[in-house]
Motif scaffolding. Sequence first.
Motif, short mmCIF file in Angstrom:
data_model
loop_
_atom_site.label_atom_id
_atom_site.label_comp_id
_atom_site.label_asym_id
_atom_site.label_seq_id
_atom_site.Cartn_x
_atom_site.Cartn_y
_atom_site.Cartn_z
N VAL A 34 0.99 -1.11 0.11
CA VAL A 34 -0.13 0.00 -0.08
C VAL A 34 0.90 1.29 -0.08
O VAL A 34 1.78 1.50 0.78
CB VAL A 34 -0.90 0.02 1.14
N LEU A 35 0.47 2.21 -0.93
CA LEU A 35 1.45 3.30 -1.21
C LEU A 35 0.40 4.64 -0.99
O LEU A 35 -0.79 4.50 -1.50
CB LEU A 35 2.24 3.53 -2.28
N GLN A 36 0.84 5.90 -0.85
CA GLN A 36 0.23 7.08 -0.96
C GLN A 36 0.95 8.08 -1.65
O GLN A 36 2.18 8.13 -1.79
CB GLN A 36 -0.06 7.63 0.27
N LYS A 37 -0.01 8.86 -2.17
CA LYS A 37 0.44 10.10 -2.90
C LYS A 37 -0.04 11.08 -2.00
O LYS A 37 -1.27 11.32 -1.91
CB LYS A 37 -0.13 10.42 -4.43
N GLN A 38 1.02 12.07 -1.45
CA GLN A 38 0.64 13.20 -0.63
C GLN A 38 1.60 14.28 -0.80
O GLN A 38 2.63 14.28 -1.00
CB GLN A 38 0.77 12.63 1.08
N PHE A 39 0.98 15.53 -1.05
CA PHE A 39 1.64 16.87 -1.12
C PHE A 39 2.52 17.04 0.04
O PHE A 39 2.05 17.05 1.18
CB PHE A 39 0.72 17.97 -1.70
N ARG A 40 3.50 17.55 -0.18
CA ARG A 40 4.51 17.84 1.15
C ARG A 40 5.23 19.26 0.78
O ARG A 40 6.04 19.49 0.16
CB ARG A 40 5.65 16.77 1.34
N ILE B 71 -4.99 12.70 0.43
CA ILE B 71 -4.17 11.23 0.28
C ILE B 71 -4.84 10.66 -0.75
O ILE B 71 -5.95 10.21 -0.73
CB ILE B 71 -4.10 10.55 1.52
N GLU B 72 -3.93 10.20 -1.83
CA GLU B 72 -4.44 9.27 -2.83
C GLU B 72 -3.53 7.99 -2.59
O GLU B 72 -2.57 7.83 -2.63
CB GLU B 72 -4.06 9.77 -4.10
N VAL B 73 -4.53 6.91 -2.43
CA VAL B 73 -3.98 5.66 -2.13
C VAL B 73 -4.07 4.49 -3.17
O VAL B 73 -5.13 4.69 -4.15
CB VAL B 73 -4.82 4.94 -1.08
N PHE B 74 -3.03 3.83 -3.37
CA PHE B 74 -2.72 2.86 -4.54
C PHE B 74 -1.83 1.65 -4.03
O PHE B 74 -1.46 1.97 -2.90
CB PHE B 74 -2.42 3.58 -5.65
N SER B 75 -1.63 0.71 -4.80
CA SER B 75 -0.89 -0.32 -4.31
C SER B 75 0.10 -0.88 -5.49
O SER B 75 -0.46 -0.71 -6.66
CB SER B 75 -1.74 -1.40 -3.75
N THR B 76 1.07 -1.33 -5.24
CA THR B 76 2.09 -1.90 -6.40
C THR B 76 2.34 -3.31 -6.00
O THR B 76 2.70 -3.46 -4.69
CB THR B 76 2.93 -0.97 -6.66
#
Length: 208
Positions: free
Chosen positions: A75-81, A165-170
């Motif tokens: 499980v991964l996330q895309k988050q603005f920092r 938060i955008e959640v995705f998986s790889t």
Amino acid sequence: MSGDLKASDAKVVSTEPLMIKDARWTKLVLTTYKDPTGKERTWESAERSTRPKDSPIDGVGIVAILQKPSGPELVLQKQFRPPINKVVIEVPAGLVDAGEGAAASAVRELKEETGYVGVAAEISPVMFNDAGFCNTNLNMVHVTVDMSLPENQNLKPELEENEFIEVFSTPLKDLYAECKKLESEGYAIDARVGTLAEGIELAKRWQL
């Protein structure tokens, strides 16, 4: 994340010095120490001001593995920092609450940020993110997610008002290649994700 909002929609508007009296989460400190020769030196660093008094750690990083018939996925996330003005590829993570252990914190944060319900299986040694700059530390917690459970079919994250938060998986076996691809697309790679990917590649190369 609600609607069509994306982490990439965020942007830095301005940057300015922060006075210590106005800081809520961190503070700058000047440490005086003696080197091995006995010479006195100084070191500038940052400290978190949010660690619970009864906790040895600030937070947790979560290695959440989805158990799928096609193989394990991370499980991964895309988050603005804002500090780097980029969307970062991260594992789920968060600060521990007072009286809360690493395992409980990881399971709670995973549910809040992604909607996944998992079981903590392993806790790493205490790790420091950037010991030359900040005292922030954490445990990495391995969490397994049973995808056959009903609660993991219709995910309902519980994000705070300021979280996008955008959640995705790889697939775990493809993590290194995925990091390379995402970097080429303009994303920043969090060190925890990159280190995990490097570890998998080293294990492949050296047949560990």
